[in-house]
Design an enzyme around this catalytic site. Structure first.
Site, short mmCIF file in Angstrom:
data_model
loop_
_atom_site.label_atom_id
_atom_site.label_comp_id
_atom_site.label_asym_id
_atom_site.label_seq_id
_atom_site.Cartn_x
_atom_site.Cartn_y
_atom_site.Cartn_z
N ASN A 30 21.00 -37.06 -48.48
CA ASN A 30 20.49 -37.28 -47.12
C ASN A 30 20.36 -38.77 -46.89
O ASN A 30 20.18 -39.54 -47.83
CB ASN A 30 19.11 -36.64 -46.96
CG ASN A 30 19.20 -35.17 -46.64
OD1 ASN A 30 20.24 -34.54 -46.77
ND2 ASN A 30 18.09 -34.60 -46.24
N ARG A 31 20.38 -39.18 -45.65
CA ARG A 31 20.11 -40.57 -45.31
C ARG A 31 18.61 -40.79 -45.32
O ARG A 31 17.89 -40.19 -44.53
CB ARG A 31 20.57 -40.84 -43.88
CG ARG A 31 22.00 -41.15 -43.74
CD ARG A 31 22.24 -41.67 -42.32
NE ARG A 31 23.62 -41.39 -41.92
CZ ARG A 31 24.65 -42.11 -42.34
NH1 ARG A 31 24.47 -43.13 -43.16
NH2 ARG A 31 25.87 -41.81 -41.93
#
Ligand code: C5P
Length: 214
Positions: A30-31
């Site tokens: 995930n960012r």
């Protein structure tokens, strides 16, 4: 810390992304920069708490006075969180990958075409804490949303049995940035905060937590 509004309290914080391996060289992630979670851990320690920060892969220094456990995957993060209980409050800021894949032992070769990956759901750490016999006295989740921010946060509050959801409007320039726009959702209603630096969000949240668990 020995003095301050959170002296004698144990605060658990998760931060950063998780990395779910595909093969020895590739991951699904995930960012998340980890900045908001690290700022919260820093503010909690400055307020006198004993802080356990369980961090996914980020390149951030450990804030002063914070006990840090580094993990890679969601399963490792879950195990570290459960192993760190009991806690007076837990603040789950990490952007945990919702799924992992069956890991290949050796590097997948391009020539074979796109691989078919076998997906598994990851544990929901916040939801597991919500039902845990050692549930922290105050359980706080985060929710990064681009639309229907407050409605989605209210759903998460109930589904995950959290006390507060810090809903984070990420439709703007929040990811990796230094500011955050927060709606604090609890059973008491919704509190809209102005656009604030992540350090100020952390400070205000820790003040509210100190009032709540004092
Ligand atoms: O469902 P969603 O991922 O938007 O929920 C966000 C909240 O739940 C955050 O507090 C996040 O840290 C937590 N979470 C978790 N474990 C997961 C997924 C989300 O603890 N597998």
């Amino acid at each position: 810390g020995e003095s301050g509004p959170l002296a004698g309290k144990h605060i658990l914080v998760t931060a950063g992304p998780t990395h779910e391996p595909i093969d020895p060289v590739r991951v699904i992630a995930n960012r998340s920069s980890g900045k908001q979670g690290f700022a919260i851990a820093r503010a909690a320690a400055a307020a006198g708490a004993r802080v356990t920060l369980i961090a996914g892969p980020v390149s951030l220094p450990t804030p002063p006075g914070v006990g840090r456990i580094d993990v890679e995957t969601a399963v490792q993060m879950r195990d570290a969180v459960m192993g760190a209980l009991p806690a007076d409050a837990a603040i789950m800021v990490a952007a945990v990958a919702d799924w992992r894949v069956e890991v290949a032992d050796s590097k997948l070769k391009k020539g074979k075409g796109p691989p078919a990956l076998e997906w598994h759901a990851n544990p929901d750490i916040l939801a597991e804490l919500g039902e845990h016999p050692d549930r922290p006295g105050l359980l706080v989740g985060f929710a990064a949303e681009t639309n229907d921010v407050v409605t989605n946060a209210k759903g998460k509050l109930e589904r995950k049995k959290a006390d507060w959801i810090v809903a984070n409007d990420v439709s703007g320039n929040v990811m990796g940035g230094d500011n955050n726009r927060i709606h604090l959702v609890s059973a008491d209603g919704v509190d809209d905060w102005e656009d604030l630096p992540k350090s100020a969000v952390a400070q205000r949240l820790i003040e509210k937590i100190a009032e709540s668990i004092a």
